[in-house]
Design a protein around this motif. Structure first.
Motif: not given
Length: 112
Positions: A28, A30-31, A53, A74, A77
């Motif tokens: 993931t 975005s985190t 992030s 984000n 990616n």
């Protein structure tokens, strides 16, 4: 499986610019905080820059501060490193990193 694929390197003259990209997958994005590191010929790994992030906190090595800008998208990616006012001492293989995990790297050569 975590995959990090860097691109955008090349040969550039001193004072020139390059933008590196890192396509991330398998986690993931975005985190996840991300970094750029580099390895010059015959030297160890050197941390270059960090971004959190959300993209609102960044840090830079003193050697690149004011010349390099880290950013991220984000939605795509993708991690970026805008490199301006390049110097011969910036010559290295540049890697994006998720903790200890790095991609295959992209070669940046600064030479006239």
């Amino acid at each position: 499986e975590v995959q990090l694929v860097e691109s955008g390197g090349g040969l550039v003259q001193p004072g020139g610019s390059l933008r590196l990209s890192c396509a991330a997958s398998g986690f993931t994005f975005s985190t996840t905080a991300m970094s750029w590191v580099r390895q010059a010929p015959g030297k160890g790994l050197e941390w270059v820059s960090y971004i959190n992030s959300g993209g609102d906190t960044t840090n830079y090595a003193n050697s690149v501060k004011g010349r390099f800008t880290i950013s991220r998208d984000n939605a795509k990616n993708t991690l970026y490193l805008q490199m301006n006012s390049l110097k011969p001492e910036d010559t290295a293989v540049y890697y994006c990193a998720k903790g200890p995990k790095k991609g295959q790297g992209t070669q940046v050569t600064v030479s006239s």
